[in-house]
Design a protein around this motif. Sequence first.
Motif, PDB file in Angstrom:
ATOM      1  N   ARG A   1       0.561  -1.157   0.180  1.00  0.00           N
ATOM      2  CA  ARG A   1      -0.132   0.099  -0.030  1.00  0.00           C
ATOM      3  C   ARG A   1       0.777   1.329  -0.175  1.00  0.00           C
ATOM      4  O   ARG A   1       1.895   1.393   0.880  1.00  0.00           O
ATOM      5  CB  ARG A   1      -0.898  -0.110   1.308  1.00  0.00           C
ATOM      6  CG  ARG A   1      -1.994  -0.981   1.189  1.00  0.00           C
ATOM      7  CD  ARG A   1      -2.833  -1.168   2.577  1.00  0.00           C
ATOM      8  NE  ARG A   1      -4.053  -2.062   2.258  1.00  0.00           N
ATOM      9  CZ  ARG A   1      -5.157  -1.689   1.926  1.00  0.00           C
ATOM     10  NH1 ARG A   1      -5.311  -0.388   1.410  1.00  0.00           N
ATOM     11  NH2 ARG A   1      -6.162  -2.503   1.623  1.00  0.00           N
ATOM     12  N   PHE A   2       0.503   2.371  -0.719  1.00  0.00           N
ATOM     13  CA  PHE A   2       1.177   3.449  -0.944  1.00  0.00           C
ATOM     14  C   PHE A   2       0.199   4.600  -0.688  1.00  0.00           C
ATOM     15  O   PHE A   2      -0.744   4.790  -1.204  1.00  0.00           O
ATOM     16  CB  PHE A   2       1.855   3.441  -2.409  1.00  0.00           C
ATOM     17  CG  PHE A   2       2.745   2.123  -2.566  1.00  0.00           C
ATOM     18  CD1 PHE A   2       3.820   2.440  -2.487  1.00  0.00           C
ATOM     19  CD2 PHE A   2       2.175   1.375  -3.476  1.00  0.00           C
ATOM     20  CE1 PHE A   2       4.994   1.474  -2.951  1.00  0.00           C
ATOM     21  CE2 PHE A   2       2.978   0.149  -3.549  1.00  0.00           C
ATOM     22  CZ  PHE A   2       4.299   0.204  -3.391  1.00  0.00           C
ATOM     23  N   ALA A   3       0.863   5.704  -0.111  1.00  0.00           N
ATOM     24  CA  ALA A   3       0.068   6.795   0.260  1.00  0.00           C
ATOM     25  C   ALA A   3      -0.130   8.075  -0.655  1.00  0.00           C
ATOM     26  O   ALA A   3       0.808   7.830  -1.529  1.00  0.00           O
ATOM     27  CB  ALA A   3       0.448   7.338   1.977  1.00  0.00           C
ATOM     28  N   ALA A   4      -0.745   8.971  -0.317  1.00  0.00           N
ATOM     29  CA  ALA A   4      -0.784  10.069  -1.151  1.00  0.00           C
ATOM     30  C   ALA A   4       0.525  11.112  -1.225  1.00  0.00           C
ATOM     31  O   ALA A   4       1.447  10.858  -0.195  1.00  0.00           O
ATOM     32  CB  ALA A   4      -1.823  11.214  -0.563  1.00  0.00           C
ATOM     33  N   ASP A   5       0.766  11.520  -2.448  1.00  0.00           N
ATOM     34  CA  ASP A   5       2.108  12.238  -2.546  1.00  0.00           C
ATOM     35  C   ASP A   5       3.300  11.245  -2.660  1.00  0.00           C
ATOM     36  O   ASP A   5       4.390  11.601  -1.825  1.00  0.00           O
ATOM     37  CB  ASP A   5       2.078  13.405  -1.579  1.00  0.00           C
ATOM     38  CG  ASP A   5       1.157  14.644  -1.720  1.00  0.00           C
ATOM     39  OD1 ASP A   5       0.901  14.857  -3.093  1.00  0.00           O
ATOM     40  OD2 ASP A   5       0.450  14.903  -0.798  1.00  0.00           O
ATOM     41  N   GLN A   6       3.207  10.270  -3.251  1.00  0.00           N
ATOM     42  CA  GLN A   6       4.270   9.578  -3.405  1.00  0.00           C
ATOM     43  C   GLN A   6       4.440   9.008  -5.006  1.00  0.00           C
ATOM     44  O   GLN A   6       3.362   8.948  -5.631  1.00  0.00           O
ATOM     45  CB  GLN A   6       4.226   8.123  -2.652  1.00  0.00           C
ATOM     46  CG  GLN A   6       4.345   8.453  -0.971  1.00  0.00           C
ATOM     47  CD  GLN A   6       4.149   7.035  -0.276  1.00  0.00           C
ATOM     48  OE1 GLN A   6       4.292   5.816  -1.172  1.00  0.00           O
ATOM     49  NE2 GLN A   6       4.288   7.124   0.830  1.00  0.00           N
TER      50      GLN A   6
END
Length: 307
Positions: free
Chosen positions: A227-232
């Motif tokens: 899982r990857f968060a915003a602003d990446q």
Amino acid sequence: MSFFPGIDPEPGDSFACDAIEDLIIPRSSDIGGFAVRRALPTRQRRLVGPFIFFDRMGPALLRAGEALDVKPHPHIGLSTVTYLFDGEIKHRDSLGTELVIKPGDINLMTAGRGIVHSERTPENLRGKPLSVSGLQTWLALPDEREEIEPGFSHTGAEVMPVIDSGGASGRIVIGSFAGLSSPVPTFSDTLYVDLWLEPQRAFPFPADHEERAIYILSGELEISGDRFAADQLLVLRPGDEITLTAGDQGCHLMLFGGAALNSKRYIWWNFVSSSKDRIEQAKQEWRTGKFDIVPGDEEEFVPLPER
């Protein structure tokens, strides 16, 4: 947009998904009263396809009395791409172009041998609160196009091909994707897609382009269990088709990339070139007033950085 002296983005944590080649965490700097996150260029990754510069502007609210005022400044060897989600920006350039870009439109300004432009809050919006949110990217021109005549192309949101596929929606901004093609002109194979995924919606990202990346604008993205968060910024390994799955709150993404360039590119301030000597020449030309002026915006300019 002028290249401000921001802090270099940093690499992200390790991850299990072997489809991800690089994970970049943009660093934020203040420009004109709002935050700008720079994802490219970085030490670990200079380009993705022709994309040599990737800035996330805002989202921010400029208070009454504040305005965006990027004074006239020069470019060579690239095309700038301005794409807004919210707010308006007035563009002027040394070709005599003067227009307001609105959300969903695309401004493609090709510098080639040299162009000067400014970006400001339109006069009718000054003196009141103004929201600003968007992306500024640069496309390095291929070797044989670096010194072409400058040009400008504006494409309205209403003519962009639209993705609408049961929980996935968006626009094909540049290039071809999901069987659709944008009318925006390009000089090399280029991909730029604005994609919204509803909660838990899965969507394929085929390996049709040599280099590909994903910028997560909002929400959470899952790829192969990671899982990857915003602003990446996620740079994908070549040749791997992947599935994008939105988290519980949905996900807003920019997919981008294209063909790799045939030679190395140097970047200094607002200048991009395959030749260090050409960049030195551009510095001297700006320092000595050899670039053209911007009609209607002749009184101010951004001086050459002393670095």
